[in-house]
Every structure is written in C-alpha cells, then in structure tokens.
Design an enzyme around this catalytic site. Structure first.
Site, PDB file in Angstrom:
ATOM      1  N   ASP A  34       0.825  -1.220   0.000  1.00 18.74           N
ATOM      2  CA  ASP A  34       0.000   0.000   0.000  1.00 18.74           C
ATOM      3  C   ASP A  34       0.854   1.263   0.000  1.00 18.74           C
ATOM      4  OD1 ASP A  34      -2.158  -1.541   0.093  1.00 18.74           O
ATOM      5  OD2 ASP A  34      -2.822  -0.970   2.119  1.00 18.74           O
ATOM      6  N   PHE A  37       2.098   2.107  -3.347  1.00 21.83           N
ATOM      7  CA  PHE A  37       0.956   2.576  -4.135  1.00 21.83           C
ATOM      8  C   PHE A  37       0.679   4.049  -3.811  1.00 21.83           C
ATOM      9  CE2 PHE A  37      -3.488   3.431  -4.940  1.00 21.83           C
ATOM     10  CZ  PHE A  37      -3.756   2.758  -6.125  1.00 21.83           C
ATOM     11  N   ASP A  38       0.618   4.354  -2.521  1.00 17.37           N
ATOM     12  CA  ASP A  38       0.327   5.730  -2.101  1.00 17.37           C
ATOM     13  C   ASP A  38       1.379   6.708  -2.611  1.00 17.37           C
ATOM     14  OD1 ASP A  38      -1.868   4.784  -0.868  1.00 17.37           O
ATOM     15  OD2 ASP A  38      -1.027   4.810   1.160  1.00 17.37           O
ATOM     16  N   LEU A  84     -37.016  -8.503 -11.180  1.00 20.21           N
ATOM     17  CA  LEU A  84     -37.232  -9.918 -11.506  1.00 20.21           C
ATOM     18  C   LEU A  84     -38.408 -10.435 -10.692  1.00 20.21           C
ATOM     19  CD1 LEU A  84     -33.508 -10.970 -11.175  1.00 20.21           C
ATOM     20  CD2 LEU A  84     -34.798 -10.921 -13.297  1.00 20.21           C
ATOM     21  N   GLU A 113     -26.635 -17.366 -11.425  1.00 18.38           N
ATOM     22  CA  GLU A 113     -25.673 -16.451 -10.806  1.00 18.38           C
ATOM     23  C   GLU A 113     -26.216 -15.985  -9.466  1.00 18.38           C
ATOM     24  OE1 GLU A 113     -26.228 -12.482 -13.264  1.00 18.38           O
ATOM     25  OE2 GLU A 113     -25.817 -14.170 -14.562  1.00 18.38           O
ATOM     26  N   LYS A 115     -27.570 -13.643  -6.605  1.00 19.94           N
ATOM     27  CA  LYS A 115     -28.349 -12.405  -6.567  1.00 19.94           C
ATOM     28  C   LYS A 115     -27.763 -11.545  -5.457  1.00 19.94           C
ATOM     29  CE  LYS A 115     -33.056 -10.709  -6.639  1.00 19.94           C
ATOM     30  NZ  LYS A 115     -32.954  -9.648  -5.657  1.00 19.94           N
ATOM     31  N   ASP A 117     -27.199  -8.477  -2.973  1.00 16.44           N
ATOM     32  CA  ASP A 117     -28.161  -7.653  -2.252  1.00 16.44           C
ATOM     33  C   ASP A 117     -27.552  -6.290  -1.939  1.00 16.44           C
ATOM     34  OD1 ASP A 117     -30.475  -6.975  -1.068  1.00 16.44           O
ATOM     35  OD2 ASP A 117     -30.161  -8.130   0.765  1.00 16.44           O
ATOM     36  N   ARG A 136     -31.243   2.975 -10.214  1.00 14.93           N
ATOM     37  CA  ARG A 136     -32.451   2.416 -10.812  1.00 14.93           C
ATOM     38  C   ARG A 136     -33.619   3.409 -10.803  1.00 14.93           C
ATOM     39  NH1 ARG A 136     -36.068  -2.341 -11.050  1.00 14.93           N
ATOM     40  NH2 ARG A 136     -37.807  -1.538  -9.882  1.00 14.93           N
ATOM     41  N   GLU A 172     -24.563  -4.500  -9.465  1.00 14.99           N
ATOM     42  CA  GLU A 172     -24.993  -4.191  -8.104  1.00 14.99           C
ATOM     43  C   GLU A 172     -23.834  -3.546  -7.357  1.00 14.99           C
ATOM     44  OE1 GLU A 172     -28.079  -5.094  -7.938  1.00 14.99           O
ATOM     45  OE2 GLU A 172     -28.627  -5.121  -5.824  1.00 14.99           O
ATOM     46  N   TYR A 225     -24.946  -7.701 -16.356  1.00 13.62           N
ATOM     47  CA  TYR A 225     -25.880  -7.574 -17.483  1.00 13.62           C
ATOM     48  C   TYR A 225     -25.308  -6.573 -18.490  1.00 13.62           C
ATOM     49  CZ  TYR A 225     -30.629  -7.175 -19.556  1.00 13.62           C
ATOM     50  OH  TYR A 225     -31.716  -7.198 -20.367  1.00 13.62           O
ATOM     51  N   LYS A 287     -31.111 -17.323 -15.431  1.00  7.74           N
ATOM     52  CA  LYS A 287     -31.365 -16.621 -16.696  1.00  7.74           C
ATOM     53  C   LYS A 287     -31.182 -17.574 -17.859  1.00  7.74           C
ATOM     54  CE  LYS A 287     -29.350 -12.357 -14.903  1.00  7.74           C
ATOM     55  NZ  LYS A 287     -28.202 -11.456 -14.880  1.00  7.74           N
ATOM     56  N   LYS A 311     -35.256 -16.878  -4.264  1.00 10.88           N
ATOM     57  CA  LYS A 311     -34.802 -16.221  -3.026  1.00 10.88           C
ATOM     58  C   LYS A 311     -34.487 -17.272  -1.969  1.00 10.88           C
ATOM     59  CE  LYS A 311     -35.940 -12.156  -2.261  1.00 10.88           C
ATOM     60  NZ  LYS A 311     -35.718 -10.761  -2.416  1.00 10.88           N
ATOM     61  N   CYS A 405     -51.521   7.659  23.998  1.00 13.22           N
ATOM     62  CA  CYS A 405     -50.424   7.985  23.094  1.00 13.22           C
ATOM     63  C   CYS A 405     -49.139   8.207  23.895  1.00 13.22           C
ATOM     64  CB  CYS A 405     -50.773   9.248  22.300  1.00 13.22           C
ATOM     65  SG  CYS A 405     -49.406   9.816  21.280  1.00 13.22           S
ATOM     66  N   CYS A 408     -48.261  12.144  23.517  1.00 10.26           N
ATOM     67  CA  CYS A 408     -49.078  13.274  23.999  1.00 10.26           C
ATOM     68  C   CYS A 408     -50.149  12.836  24.992  1.00 10.26           C
ATOM     69  CB  CYS A 408     -49.700  14.020  22.821  1.00 10.26           C
ATOM     70  SG  CYS A 408     -50.958  13.061  21.974  1.00 10.26           S
ATOM     71  N   CYS A 423     -53.680   7.845  17.340  1.00  8.18           N
ATOM     72  CA  CYS A 423     -53.769   8.945  18.284  1.00  8.18           C
ATOM     73  C   CYS A 423     -54.605  10.016  17.578  1.00  8.18           C
ATOM     74  CB  CYS A 423     -52.383   9.476  18.616  1.00  8.18           C
ATOM     75  SG  CYS A 423     -52.469  11.079  19.427  1.00  8.18           S
ATOM     76  N   CYS A 429     -50.207  16.469  18.520  1.00  8.50           N
ATOM     77  CA  CYS A 429     -49.269  15.404  18.880  1.00  8.50           C
ATOM     78  C   CYS A 429     -47.949  15.596  18.102  1.00  8.50           C
ATOM     79  CB  CYS A 429     -49.927  14.063  18.555  1.00  8.50           C
ATOM     80  SG  CYS A 429     -48.888  12.650  18.856  1.00  8.50           S
TER      81      CYS A 429
HETATM   82  S1  IVH Z   1     -30.506  -9.336 -13.638  1.00 12.91           S
HETATM   83  C1  IVH Z   1     -34.143  -7.511 -16.180  1.00 12.91           C
HETATM   84  N1  IVH Z   1     -28.745 -10.422 -12.066  1.00 12.91           N
HETATM   85  O1  IVH Z   1     -32.063  -7.915  -8.378  1.00 12.91           O
HETATM   86  C2  IVH Z   1     -33.566  -7.854 -14.845  1.00 12.91           C
HETATM   87  N2  IVH Z   1     -30.212  -8.794 -11.135  1.00 12.91           N
HETATM   88  O2  IVH Z   1     -35.198  -8.011  -8.675  1.00 12.91           O
HETATM   89  C3  IVH Z   1     -32.094  -7.707 -14.822  1.00 12.91           C
HETATM   90  N3  IVH Z   1     -29.781  -8.303  -8.772  1.00 12.91           N
HETATM   91  O3  IVH Z   1     -32.874  -4.851  -9.823  1.00 12.91           O
HETATM   92  C4  IVH Z   1     -31.530  -7.977 -13.495  1.00 12.91           C
HETATM   93  N4  IVH Z   1     -28.097  -9.687  -8.528  1.00 12.91           N
HETATM   94  O4  IVH Z   1     -30.669  -4.998  -8.591  1.00 12.91           O
HETATM   95  C5  IVH Z   1     -29.755  -9.547 -12.154  1.00 12.91           C
HETATM   96  N5  IVH Z   1     -27.105 -11.433 -10.798  1.00 12.91           N
HETATM   97  C6  IVH Z   1     -28.089 -10.573 -10.894  1.00 12.91           C
HETATM   98  C7  IVH Z   1     -28.516  -9.786  -9.802  1.00 12.91           C
HETATM   99  C8  IVH Z   1     -29.596  -8.918  -9.960  1.00 12.91           C
HETATM  100  C9  IVH Z   1     -28.857  -8.785  -7.929  1.00 12.91           C
HETATM  101  C10 IVH Z   1     -30.808  -7.316  -8.404  1.00 12.91           C
HETATM  102  C11 IVH Z   1     -30.924  -6.151  -9.343  1.00 12.91           C
HETATM  103  C12 IVH Z   1     -32.342  -6.132  -9.814  1.00 12.91           C
HETATM  104  C13 IVH Z   1     -33.016  -7.003  -8.811  1.00 12.91           C
HETATM  105  C14 IVH Z   1     -34.146  -7.722  -9.505  1.00 12.91           C
END
Ligand code: IVH
Length: 652
Positions: A34, A37-38, A84, A113, A115, A117, A136, A172, A225, A287, A311, A405, A408, A423, A429
């Site tokens: 590091d 790098f700095d 989705l 793949e 998902k 969060d 979005r 994401e 995507y 997908k 999910k 309440c 109040c 209330c 209030c």
């Molecule tokens: S594909 C047309 N791939 O999940 C839909 N979405 O409910 C294209 N997300 O808004 C989304 N991981 O924010 C896709 N591997 C993944 C994802 C992903 C997380 C999120 C994304 C999207 C939401 C869909």
C-alpha cells in the site's frame, strides 16, 4: 521536468496505478505494498497539479472524489430497468422452466448467478470511458450518481481490450460486511443512527452528496448484465466474460446449467456457501443464456420472461424480548416495536423487530422476557415469527397494547375494520405534526430544498413552526440563530420556500397530507374540482363522482375540511399565494385531440421518457391504461416491447 517528460511519467504512473487497482479490487490479488501505491499516487497527483494540461477524467487520481456537494440530476434510462419475479421453491423454478418451454421449441442453456443484495446501477461507456452512472430510480429514470461511482475502485473508468464503442452494463453496488460493521460502529459513536442493513448502507452511501466521503466507504461492484447493439456474443455468460476482459468485476461463481437438476445443485450449494462470501446475497438469478432467445421471450409489464430470482429462505435466530415500545407516525398510527437482546442475523446485529399492530401481538401471544424467533426476509426490518413457549417463565407478563399515546397522552382509538390504533390528537401530537411537515417539504410534495427532517426537528423544537403555514412566516433571523445553520443555508431555505409557491395545485393538495390522498388521487381531484374551495365544499356525492374516489377517501377529505384548524391553515396558505387552484396556463397546450381514447405505452423510447408521453396523452385528453383489453384504442410501442404484448395487441 519539461512537459514532454512529465507526459511520459504521468502516463506510466496512470498505467501502473490502474493495474494495481485492478489487481487489488477486481482480482483480489494485490501485488504491491500500500505504501508504494500511495507514493505513486502522490507523485501522479503532484505532476497533474503542475501540468494541468494533462488532466484526464479516467486518471486513477480522479477516484478520490470531490468535496463539492452535488444535487443529483434525474436522467432517463436508455433501456428500462425492470425487476425480476421472485420464487421461493424448487417447484416454482420448475414452473418457470415449463413456462419457457411453452414459449419456445429451441434447445437452450441456463445461467445461474448469485443475486447480490445491494443497490443496482446502470453504467454507460462510450469509446471505453465511463460517461454516466445512474441509479435504478423508478426504472424509467434514475439519479445521475457518476461522481460517486467514479470513486468505486472496482469500476473501470477506462476500459481495456476490445470493447464495443458504446454499451451499457448493469450490476450491483455493494458494501462489504467488514466495511459495514466499521461504518456502523463509527456512526454509533457519533450518535448517528446505524444503517439497518448492508443494502441500505450501500444505497445511502451512493446517494451521499459529497463524493470524497463516498470514496472513503470502499464500495464494491459486481456487474451482471451487458446491453447494447452489436455486442460481441449472443451468450449472456460469454458477454460477461468479455466484460471481464474489459476490466469489469464479474462474479466467478456464475455457472451454466443445462437442466433443472443442475440448477437445483447450484441453489443448494450456494444456499450454504453464500454465508462465506464477503458481500450480501439474497438468492440466485436464473437466466436463459441466449440473448436472442431472451429478446424473443420478452417481458411482462414488470419483469423479463427469460429470468427469475430464486430467493433464499430467511435465516432465523432466537433471542429475548426485552420490551415493547410504540412509535407514532404522521397519520397518528401507533406501531409497536419489539426491543430485543442484540443478536446476529444474516450478517447484521438485530436489536428491534416490527410488531405491526395490536393483533400481531395478540396472535403471537407475546409475553415480556419471552424467547422469540426472529427472521429477516426481504424486508428491511426483521420480524418475530413466534415465541418459544417451552422457554416461557410462568411469571412473564403478557404484552398489553398501550391505551394512551406515548407522545401526547391522548386516549388512542381504533376504527372499525382497521388494524391500527390511532392517536386522534392530529393538531397537537408532536410526531404527527413533524411528520406532516416532513411530508409537505418532500420531493414529490413541495420539494423544499435545504429543509430536511433534522431542520424540521430543530425548527419545531424551537417553537418556530407547528404546521405547514408557519414555514412561510419564517424569517432569516429565525433561521440563522439555529444550531449549525449558516447564512447561506438560511437563504437557500427561504429561497426554496418562495419557489414552492409556484408548485402546481395538485402537488400542493398532495403535500397537505390528507389521509388516503396520494399523488394520483390529488391529480384527479385537482383536475375535476379545480380548486381547494371546490374540494372543501364538495359533497360526499360530488367527491365520490371523481374517478377512483370511493367512500373511504371521500370521508377522509370531508373530515379533514371539517376541522376548523385545517380551514384556518388553508386560508393562511392562500394569503401566502400558494397555488390553491388550477392555474389556467399551467396546462399550456391542452387539447381534446385524444378525448375518449385509451392508450397504452409499452417499451422504451429514445427521445421521450414514458412519463413525458403519458403527460402528453393526458394533456390532450387521452387516458393512459396499463393492460391491453378490448377497450384499448392504441398501443404506442417502443423498443424492447415484449412479443406477447405485441401479439395480444394485434389480436385485440
Ligand atoms: S438481472 C431484467 N442479475 O435484483 C432484470 N439482477 O429483482 C435484470 N440483482 O434490480 C436484473 N443480482 O438490482 C440480475 N445477478 C443478478 C442480480 C440482480 C442482484 C438485483 C438487481 C435487480 C433485482 C431484480
């Protein structure tokens, strides 16, 4: 050093720093210390300062952010950002597969793949340079957060290799768990509210107005995507592999699956392995790999037919119920909240859980000091699933909903057919008064810049405001004496209050916060009854005669205007010259050309946003509808319109 030598050195340093950033943030494989790098970064910044003619937006020095506060500009998405549809069982995944097979005879492959969060982002690249990053938003338009996204080291500012001249890539933005924990510790130390979960922390960080603070938060990003014309492959996974070669961070856990069994293996494997990941995931996205088949399958109104989210089941833990407290909202609704012994659940420490209302408490048969099972699903706040009766001490007292309440002390009421206690002290209030003020200043209401909930608190606690009309009596001298308020901020508040007098009537009506009068209802009321006087004098029959207005809304409006304090409020707002009627030039260009026609808009458009088109239809007397039926007169088809919708339109 002469300019020529400087140019050579700057170039060399930029290349090296980019390479090390990529090794560190994308490959997770740092190759230098590091400190070195700095030093290289400091040298580059020194040279760029002395030779400003070599400024380049993609220089690694530009990732540190700026301390200039920016307001986010809203920009339309080129391709709508849909979500989705969710599934929770293998059975539902099987049904998805069957649905797809009904729509096509071709053989095809799936890609599974993770998902992620976090918060989704759309990135636009032109000639290899990051030109725009947009959140979005509502799917059609989002906030331009480019300055903040530039600080994310795993997002390339300048691409490598053989990239298309113009394309969009989505993914994401995430806050790794380790950063999240540190961040929340720091926030608690300075008395700030900790973030509820990593998703909120990521989106909150992305929306910070000062990009140099964003730079310190170490956000990360996975891309999933690629969109555009003339892309180098038909396969989704192959496109992602191309994107990786251009410098993007792509999950290494994405996998092709040939059949349902392979998909189920992936789901079972990652339900466990995901707990070892440094970032939050809440499921798997399945997908169809071929993008031409994706196009053929198209979209429903909300989501693609070629993908679904599976999910993961929410994790459960048990902990002790310490107490129940009660929160009073803007409408006076009282929400019980369980205070729990802190417990770790899906990567975050849980201290509170929502109990929704008195019935939920009753149904759970909660007793104080009970051991309870807590679960965190898709929702932000965890909930209590049940009490562990085997652990209940006979002396544990049942939780009894409060009668007065907590703010109040007014006796609470519960209307027939409603689950919440209220209330009724609407004009006295404190949280109700503050909530109304906050609603009034909001973006969709009067959009009063410079005023936020903290300033409202401050003004309220200093007895400067009690209702929305008081805002318009504020003077500079009232404001500058407040804590942390400078002359500039005070001027801005007064200026935006002045500007808010131009806000059209329908938004003023919405801003008043009459129960059940949301944006759409406010629009319809304004359009049909035209002024606050007409609305306040309207009979029950006149109100229910307005499209979409039923008994409940009509009663609520009548009640609101029956309250003399509200009538005084309206008179005061009139004196401050707010728009309390439809201003005739507000609807410039109004015609009846589309009168009586039901029109549906589908797909995306290059030159207009869908909102613009909808307003245009309304302005010319037409009606916007969302689903095709025999009554639909026209379909305005943009790009990406689903084939089934088009087919249905042709048939009807
Ligand atoms: S594909 C047309 N791939 O999940 C839909 N979405 O409910 C294209 N997300 O808004 C989304 N991981 O924010 C896709 N591997 C993944 C994802 C992903 C997380 C999120 C994304 C999207 C939401 C869909």
């Amino acid at each position: 050093m002469n300019p020529q030598e400087a140019a050579i050195r700057i170039n060399h340093l930029r290349k090296e720093l980019d390479r090390h950033n990529y090794n560190y943030y994308v490959l997770n494989n740092p190759q230098i210390d590091d400190y070195i790098f700095d030093q290289m970064m400091a040298e580059l910044m020194g040279l760029e300062k002395n030779f400003p003619e070599f400024y380049h937006p993609a220089s690694p020095s530009q990732r540190v952010g700026s301390d200039i506060n920016v307001e986010f500009k809203q920009v339309p998405h080129k391709y709508q950002m849909l979500s989705l549809s969710n599934t929770y069982s293998e059975e539902e995944v099987r049904e998805f597969d069957q649905r797809v097979r009904k729509l096509t005879d071709q053989p095809f492959e799936y890609v599974c793949e993770l998902k992620f969060d976090g918060t989704s982002i759309s990135l636009n690249y032109e000639n290899g340079l990051l030109v725009r990053a947009v959140t979005r938003g509502d799917g059609e338009k989002g906030d331009d957060v480019t300055a903040n996204v530039r600080t994310i080291k795993s997002i390339p500012l300048q691409l490598k290799g053989d990239y298309p001249p113009e394309f969009e890539i989505r993914g994401e933005i995430l806050l790794p768990f380790s950063v999240f924990d540190n961040l929340n510790n720091e926030r608690e130390e300075i008395g700030e509210q900790p973030f509820a979960n990593v998703r909120n922390a990521a989106s909150g960080t992305l929306k910070l107005q000062n990009s140099s603070v964003v730079a310190t938060r170490n956000l990360d990003a996975y891309l999933y995507y690629v969109l555009g014309n003339n892309l180098p492959d038909d396969g989704h996974l192959e496109l992602l592999q191309h994107a990786a070669s251009w410098g993007f961070k792509i999950s290494e856990h994405t996998r092709k699956c040939m059949n349902l069994d392979e998909i189920f293996d992936y789901l079972r494997e990652w339900n466990i392995r995901r707990k070892m990941l440094p970032v939050a995931t809440d499921g798997v996205v399945i997908k169809i790999n071929s993008t031409s088949l994706q196009r053929e399958l198209g979209y429903t109104a909300k989501s693609p037919r070629w993908a679904i989210a599976y999910k993961f089941k929410a994790e459960q833990v048990s902990t002790k119920l310490l107490s129940v407290s009660y929160q009073v909202g803007r409408t006076g609704a009282v929400t019980p909240v369980a205070n729990l012994e802190p417990v770790l659940l899906s990567g975050t420490v849980v201290r509170r859980a929502t109990l929704h209302n008195a019935d939920v408490i009753k149904n759970l048969d909660l007793h104080l000091s009970d051991v309870v099972f807590v679960e965190k699903g898709g929702e932000i706040i965890p909930k209590i699933i049940s009490a562990d009766l085997s652990e209940r001490h006979p002396m544990n007292e049942p939780v009894v909903f409060i009668e007065r309440c907590p703010e109040c002390n007014t006796l609470l009421i519960r209307q027939e057919g409603e689950s919440a206690y209220y209330c009724p002290n609407v004009t006295g209030c404190p949280p109700q008064l503050k909530g109304k003020l906050e609603h009034f200043i909001g973006r969709k209401s009067m959009n009063i810049d410079g005023l936020g909930s903290e300033t409202i608190d401050l003004l309220f606690n200093n007895n400067l405001i009690r209702n929305v009309a008081d805002l318009y009596e504020l003077k500079e001298s009232d404001l500058i004496n407040l804590d942390r308020m400078g002359e500039k901020s005070a001027a801005k508040i007064l200026e935006s209050l002045e500007l808010s007098k131009k806000v059209p009537f329908e938004r003023v009506l919405f801003a008043l916060g009459i129960r059940y009068v949301g944006e759409t209802v406010a629009k319809k009321l304004a359009r049909d009854l035209k002024s606050i006087d007409q609305i306040s004098n309207a009979s029950y029959e006149e109100l229910t005669g307005v499209e979409e207005i039923g008994d409940k809304i009509a009663e609520s409006i009548i009640n609101w205007f029956n309250n003399s304090e509200n009538r005084i409020l309206i008179d005061r707002l009139k004196n401050f010259n707010l728009n309390l009627e439809i201003v005739s030039d507000q609807k410039e260009g109004q015609t009846e050309k589309l009168k009586g026609l039901s029109i549906i808009i589908s797909g995306t458009f290059e030159k207009f946003s869908r909102e613009d088109l909808k307003s245009y239809i309304e302005l010319n007397g037409g009606k916007n509808v969302t689903s095709i039926s025999a009554k639909t007169d026209y379909l305005v088809a943009g790009e990406n319109i689903g084939p089934a919708k088009l087919e249905k339109a042709k048939k009807t």
